[in-house]
Design an enzyme around this catalytic site. Structure first.
Site, PDB file in Angstrom:
ATOM      1  N   CYS A 160      -6.057  -9.098 -18.337  1.00  0.00           N
ATOM      2  CA  CYS A 160      -4.921 -10.022 -18.174  1.00  0.00           C
ATOM      3  C   CYS A 160      -5.324 -11.480 -18.335  1.00  0.00           C
ATOM      4  CB  CYS A 160      -4.272  -9.841 -16.813  1.00  0.00           C
ATOM      5  SG  CYS A 160      -3.395  -8.289 -16.690  1.00  0.00           S
TER       6      CYS A 160
HETATM    7  N1  CO8 Z   1       9.518   4.513  -6.641  1.00  0.00           N
HETATM    8  C1  CO8 Z   1       9.715   4.702  -5.306  1.00  0.00           C
HETATM    9  N2  CO8 Z   1       8.730   4.635  -4.402  1.00  0.00           N
HETATM   10  C2  CO8 Z   1       7.471   4.383  -4.866  1.00  0.00           C
HETATM   11  C3  CO8 Z   1       7.198   4.192  -6.241  1.00  0.00           C
HETATM   12  C4  CO8 Z   1       8.292   4.278  -7.136  1.00  0.00           C
HETATM   13  N3  CO8 Z   1       8.124   4.114  -8.452  1.00  0.00           N
HETATM   14  N4  CO8 Z   1       5.883   3.955  -6.392  1.00  0.00           N
HETATM   15  C5  CO8 Z   1       5.336   3.997  -5.167  1.00  0.00           C
HETATM   16  N5  CO8 Z   1       6.293   4.251  -4.230  1.00  0.00           N
HETATM   17  C6  CO8 Z   1       6.136   4.406  -2.769  1.00  0.00           C
HETATM   18  C7  CO8 Z   1       4.728   4.817  -2.408  1.00  0.00           C
HETATM   19  O1  CO8 Z   1       4.616   6.223  -2.447  1.00  0.00           O
HETATM   20  C8  CO8 Z   1       4.599   4.251  -1.003  1.00  0.00           C
HETATM   21  O2  CO8 Z   1       5.224   5.124  -0.100  1.00  0.00           O
HETATM   22  P1  CO8 Z   1       4.633   5.320   1.400  1.00  0.00           P
HETATM   23  O3  CO8 Z   1       4.735   3.959   2.038  1.00  0.00           O
HETATM   24  O4  CO8 Z   1       5.540   6.348   1.982  1.00  0.00           O
HETATM   25  O5  CO8 Z   1       3.205   5.758   1.212  1.00  0.00           O
HETATM   26  C9  CO8 Z   1       5.434   2.983  -1.029  1.00  0.00           C
HETATM   27  O6  CO8 Z   1       6.317   3.121  -2.156  1.00  0.00           O
HETATM   28  C10 CO8 Z   1       4.609   1.718  -1.198  1.00  0.00           C
HETATM   29  O7  CO8 Z   1       3.672   1.900  -2.310  1.00  0.00           O
HETATM   30  P2  CO8 Z   1       2.588   0.855  -2.702  1.00  0.00           P
HETATM   31  O8  CO8 Z   1       1.841   0.428  -1.476  1.00  0.00           O
HETATM   32  O9  CO8 Z   1       1.801   1.359  -3.874  1.00  0.00           O
HETATM   33  O10 CO8 Z   1       3.548  -0.326  -3.224  1.00  0.00           O
HETATM   34  P3  CO8 Z   1       3.298  -1.850  -3.281  1.00  0.00           P
HETATM   35  O11 CO8 Z   1       4.255  -2.526  -2.386  1.00  0.00           O
HETATM   36  O12 CO8 Z   1       1.854  -2.217  -3.150  1.00  0.00           O
HETATM   37  O13 CO8 Z   1       3.742  -2.198  -4.789  1.00  0.00           O
HETATM   38  C11 CO8 Z   1       2.703  -2.680  -6.916  1.00  0.00           C
HETATM   39  C12 CO8 Z   1       3.081  -1.613  -5.872  1.00  0.00           C
HETATM   40  C13 CO8 Z   1       3.991  -3.240  -7.480  1.00  0.00           C
HETATM   41  C14 CO8 Z   1       1.901  -2.014  -8.006  1.00  0.00           C
HETATM   42  C15 CO8 Z   1       1.921  -3.814  -6.259  1.00  0.00           C
HETATM   43  O14 CO8 Z   1       0.890  -3.306  -5.465  1.00  0.00           O
HETATM   44  C16 CO8 Z   1       1.306  -4.770  -7.265  1.00  0.00           C
HETATM   45  O15 CO8 Z   1       1.938  -5.296  -8.138  1.00  0.00           O
HETATM   46  N6  CO8 Z   1       0.025  -5.069  -7.082  1.00  0.00           N
HETATM   47  C17 CO8 Z   1      -0.689  -6.010  -7.962  1.00  0.00           C
HETATM   48  C18 CO8 Z   1      -0.895  -5.365  -9.259  1.00  0.00           C
HETATM   49  C19 CO8 Z   1      -1.529  -6.233 -10.286  1.00  0.00           C
HETATM   50  O16 CO8 Z   1      -1.403  -7.417 -10.345  1.00  0.00           O
HETATM   51  N7  CO8 Z   1      -2.224  -5.599 -11.148  1.00  0.00           N
HETATM   52  C20 CO8 Z   1      -2.808  -6.265 -12.233  1.00  0.00           C
HETATM   53  C21 CO8 Z   1      -2.856  -5.297 -13.274  1.00  0.00           C
HETATM   54  S1  CO8 Z   1      -2.832  -6.004 -14.799  1.00  0.00           S
HETATM   55  C22 CO8 Z   1      -4.414  -6.038 -15.504  1.00  0.00           C
HETATM   56  O17 CO8 Z   1      -5.233  -6.859 -15.299  1.00  0.00           O
HETATM   57  C23 CO8 Z   1      -4.750  -4.952 -16.431  1.00  0.00           C
HETATM   58  C24 CO8 Z   1      -4.220  -5.208 -17.769  1.00  0.00           C
HETATM   59  C25 CO8 Z   1      -4.316  -3.989 -18.574  1.00  0.00           C
HETATM   60  C26 CO8 Z   1      -3.058  -3.731 -19.325  1.00  0.00           C
HETATM   61  C27 CO8 Z   1      -2.914  -2.281 -19.509  1.00  0.00           C
HETATM   62  C28 CO8 Z   1      -1.590  -1.901 -20.093  1.00  0.00           C
HETATM   63  C29 CO8 Z   1      -1.118  -0.536 -19.683  1.00  0.00           C
END
Ligand code: CO8
Length: 377
Positions: A160
Site C-alpha cells: 500500500c
Molecule cells: N459481515 C458480518 N460480520 C463480519 C464480517 C462480515 N463481512 N466480517 C467479520 N465479521 C464479524 C466477525 O466474525 C466478528 O464477529 P465476533 O465479534 O462475533 O467474533 C466481528 O464481525 C468483528 O470482526 P473483526 O474484529 O475482524 O472486525 P473489525 O472491526 O476489526 O473490522 C476490518 C475488520 C475492516 C478488516 C478492520 O480490522 C480493518 O480495516 N483493519 C485494518 C486493515 C488494513 O488497513 N489493512 C491494510 C491492508 S492493505 C495492504 O497493505 C495490502 C495491499 C495488498 C493489496 C492486495 C489486494 C487484494
C-alpha cells in the site's frame, strides 16, 4: 536547493473502471455462496467435519470500514457465486498487458494536465502491490506504450505504500540531477488478489490506476505542489501477507490456497499501524517546523475510515472534518497504493497558493510513507 533540483508534483492522473459493485450487490452474492455451501455440505457440517459459513452484512461492512462500493474491471464473474473471481482473458504477448493499459490511461491524463509530452519524461516507475508478471517490467511496457524512446523504467512493490516510496525515489532523482521528469504510476487490480469467498475481507478492495508526475521546479507548470520533504519507514510484520510467488510450484504439497491471496489480521493491523503512522507524521511535521494548524489537508491512505479518523485526530488535535481529511473509501474502497493519490487527485484543486498538505500511505510490510507538500500558484 535551486529550482533545478527542487522536486515538485506537477500533476496527477486517474483511471477509474466503468463497473462498480455496491455493498448490497456484494453481500447478496456472498450470502448466496454461503447458502449453497451450507446446503451442499449439510451432512459434513452436522458431523463437525466442515465449518458452517456465516452470512456477510452491509451494515457490518459500512460500520467497520466506511466502504460502500468499489470499482472493478470485471464485475459479473465476481458476483457469480460459482466463480467469485474476476475474469480477465489472457492477452497475447503482442498486445499491451491490462496492468500497463490502465497505467497508461492514468499516465496520459497526468501528462496532459501538465502540458507534457511523453518524450519530456526521463523515467517511469510502476509502483504497486500486485504485479502481473515477473518480467519484462510493466514500467518498461508503459514507457514503450507512451512512445518514450529514451529514459528508463522499473517496477517496485511496497504494497500500500508503493506510491509514496515511488514519490521519494522520483524526488531523489530530481534532487541528484539524474532525471528532470519522472512518472510514478500505480495500477492496482486488487480484485485479482482478493479472496471474494472470505467473509473477513471480501469487501475491502477495488481496482483503479493513478499516476503522479514528479518534476524539477524549473520545468514544472506554474501551478504545482512543491515537495517539502518525504520520509519512508518499514517494520516487519506478518499481519498482512500474500504468499503468492514463483516458488509456489516448488512445493505442490501445500494445501493452503487461501494464503496465496490477500490475508490479514485486521484488528492487529488497525491497533499497531494507527500509532506508528500518527507518531511518524507528528515527528516529520516537527522536523519541518510545522504546527498541526499549518496542515490544511491530509490525504491519508484509504484502508479504513476508523483508522483515518484516529490518525487525523492525533495529528490535528481535533476530530477532522471531510475538508481536512477527505475520504474516497465510500466509492473506491481500499485501492492499495493508489488510495491517497485518488484522494489528492480529487480533493486538491480547491486549495490556495501556500497551503500545506500531507500525502500519507501505510500498509503491508509494515510500510509507511509521508510526503509533505506546499501549493505554489
Ligand atoms: N459481515 C458480518 N460480520 C463480519 C464480517 C462480515 N463481512 N466480517 C467479520 N465479521 C464479524 C466477525 O466474525 C466478528 O464477529 P465476533 O465479534 O462475533 O467474533 C466481528 O464481525 C468483528 O470482526 P473483526 O474484529 O475482524 O472486525 P473489525 O472491526 O476489526 O473490522 C476490518 C475488520 C475492516 C478488516 C478492520 O480490522 C480493518 O480495516 N483493519 C485494518 C486493515 C488494513 O488497513 N489493512 C491494510 C491492508 S492493505 C495492504 O497493505 C495490502 C495491499 C495488498 C493489496 C492486495 C489486494 C487484494
Amino acid at each position: 536547493m535551486t529550482d533545478s533540483n527542487t522536486p515538485v508534483i506537477s500533476s496527477t492522473g486517474l483511471f477509474t473502471p466503468e463497473n462498480s459493485i455496491s455493498n448490497e450487490e456484494l453481500v447478496a452474492s456472498f450470502n448466496s455462496y454461503v447458502d449453497l455451501h451450507n446446503r451442499d455440505n449439510a451432512e459434513a457440517i452436522a458431523a463437525g467435519n466442515v465449518e458452517e459459513l456465516q452470512h456477510s452484512s452491509v451494515e457490518f461492512i459500512e460500520k467497520a470500514s466506511g466502504i460502500k462500493s468499489r470499482f472493478v474491471l470485471s464485475k459479473d464473474p465476481i458476483l457469480d457465486p460459482e466463480t467469485m473471481c474476476p475474469r480477465l482473458p489472457e492477452r497475447p504477448n503482442e498486445e499491451i498487458s491490462i496492468l500497463a493499459e490502465i497505467g497508461v490511461k492514468a499516465a496520459k491524463q497526468a501528462l496532459e494536465s501538465a502540458g507534457r509530452k511523453p518524450e519530456d519524461v526521463d523515467a517511469v516507475l510502476c509502483a504497486c502491490s500486485n504485479l502481473q508478471r515477473a518480467y519484462p517490467a510493466i514500467a518498461v511496457e508503459i514507457q514503450d506504450a507512451l512512445g518514450m524512446e529514451d529514459g528508463f523504467g522499473f517496477d517496485m512493490n511496497v504494497a500500500c505504500s508503493s506510491a509514496t516510496f515511488g514519490i521519494q525515489t522520483a524526488a531523489d532523482y530530481i534532487r541528484s540531477g539524474s532525471a528532470k521528469s519522472v512518472l510514478v504510476i500505480n495500477p492496482e487490480i486488487c480484485s485479482g488478489h482478493l479472496n471474494w469467498r472470505d467473509r473477513d475481507s471480501h469487501f475491502i478492495f477495488g481496482d483503479v490506476a493513478t499516476a503522479i508526475l514528479i518534476e524539477a521546479k524549473d520545468i514544472a507548470p506554474d501551478k504545482h505542489w512543491e515537495i517539502i520533504g518525504t520520509k519512508l519507514k518499514t517494520q516487519f510484520s506478518n499481519n498482512i501477507r500474500n504468499n503468492f510467488g514463483f516458488l509456489n510450484r516448488t512445493h505442490p504439497e501445500s494445501r493452503d490456497e487461501d494464503d496465496k491471496l490477500f490475508i490479514q489480521e485486521g484488528r492487529k493491523v488497525f491497533k499497531e499501524v494507527v500509532p506508528m503512522v500518527a507518531n511518524m507524521i507528528v515527528e516529520q511535521a516537527e522536523r519541518f517546523g510545522l504546527e498541526s494548524s499549518d496542515l490544511r489537508r491530509l490525504w491519508l491512505h484509504q484502508a479504513n475510515a476508523g483508522m483515518n479518523r484516529l490518525i487525523a485526530q492525533r495529528v490535528l488535535g481535533h476530530e477532522a472534518n471531510d475538508d481536512e481529511s477527505p475520504t474516497v473509501l465510500d466509492t473506491y474502497a481500499n485501492t492499495s497504493s493508489a488510495g491517497s493519490i485518488i484522494a489528492f487527485h480529487k480533493h486538491s484543486e480547491d486549495l490556495s497558493d501556500g497551503d500545506i498538505g500531507l500525502i500519507c500511505s501505510f500498509g503491508a510490510g509494515y510500510s509507511a510513507g509521508t510526503v509533505f507538500i506546499r501549493k505554489n500558484g
